[in-house]
Design an enzyme around this catalytic site. Structure first.
Site, PDB file in Angstrom:
ATOM      1  N   SER A 140      74.853  72.828  38.289  1.00  0.00           N
ATOM      2  CA  SER A 140      73.670  72.655  37.645  1.00  0.00           C
ATOM      3  C   SER A 140      73.704  72.912  36.117  1.00  0.00           C
ATOM      4  CB  SER A 140      72.527  73.361  38.013  1.00  0.00           C
ATOM      5  OG  SER A 140      71.352  73.413  37.029  1.00  0.00           O
ATOM      6  N   TYR A 153      69.045  82.700  39.422  1.00  0.00           N
ATOM      7  CA  TYR A 153      69.534  81.305  39.712  1.00  0.00           C
ATOM      8  C   TYR A 153      70.755  80.616  39.055  1.00  0.00           C
ATOM      9  CZ  TYR A 153      69.202  76.090  40.529  1.00  0.00           C
ATOM     10  OH  TYR A 153      69.608  74.899  41.021  1.00  0.00           O
TER      11      TYR A 153
END
Length: 247
Positions: A140, A153
């Site tokens: 990501s 995260y």
């Protein structure tokens, strides 16, 4: 093995209910893949219909790394050599929740990073033994430079991105390889209720980019592609400015 035309024939999806993962599988089947294994926690019942592919279900728990090797070996027994392995599991969570509950934060990181390390190493072993195959790692942009808004995260994704690059280097020359995929904000079930970020994408758009990357044997895929240039700048922003990025 790949078919006579060089197309992907067998696919293993770890996280068999993932929107992105299933979108990738559907496109691979459309392009000629014939055998698919969907591995998910509590998998059971009749397998879904995905084109004309033969579909198998396996139970898979990302939080139990001691079981990952057996899942991958069972998948290979069911369909033969694995052309593409896609670990597509993880949790987004809320930074506010993690701030209030550090145990929950640690558990999320154990899945988002530790689970991928285990599954990735086991998959790499299988692909190396075969002498071919691609491990598609869904990283990501959140891990390219970690923001304060989601740093638990993001830090797990940063670790995963580094792990994937190192694993790809370790596999160099073996016939097997790793492709790292770095999407921006993906509009889907995981982000439901959140305001989309600029240059957002859909699971289908991520899947299309993955298929293009597999065809070109890319090492890194950005989704959308223009995020590569954006993060070339983001990486070097002074920290004082980066802290003021919107939450």
């Amino acid at each position: 093995m790949k078919n006579a035309l060089g197309s992907v024939d067998t696919v293993l999806l770890l996280g068999g209910r993932s929107e992105i993962g299933l979108a990738i599988v559907e496109r691979l089947v459309r392009d000629g893949a014939r055998r698919v294994v969907l591995a998910a926690r509590g998998a059971g019942g009749a397998p879904p219909v995905i084109g004309a592919a033969e579909v198998h279900l396996l139970d898979f728990d990302a939080s139990r790394p001691e079981t990952h090797g057996e899942v991958i070996e069972t998948a290979a027994k069911l369909v033969g050599d694995l052309d593409v392995v896609i670990p597509a599991f993880g949790v987004l969570g809320s930074q506010a929740v993690y701030d209030a509950d550090p145990v929950a934060a640690a558990e999320a990181v154990a899945v988002n990073y530790g689970g991928h390390v285990s599954a990735g190493l086991y998959a790499a072993r299988r692909l190396r033994e075969q002498g071919h195959g691609t491990l598609v790692v869904l990283s990501s942009v959140a891990g390219v430079r970690v923001r304060r808004a989601n740093f638990v995260y993001g830090s797990a994704k940063a670790g995963l991105d580094g792990f994937a690059q190192g694993l790809g280097d370790a596999l160099h020359g073996s016939g097997a390889r790793v492709m790292v995929v770095r999407p921006g904000f993906v509009v889907g079930r995981m982000t439901e209720g959140m305001s989309p970020a600029p240059m957002s994408c859909t699971p289908g758009e991520v899947a299309d980019a993955v298929i293009a990357g597999l065809r070109s044997e890319a090492e890194v895929v950005w989704v959308p592609g223009r995020l590569r240039a954006v993060f070339a700048v983001m990486r070097v922003l002074p920290r004082a400015i980066w802290r003021r990025m919107p939450r």
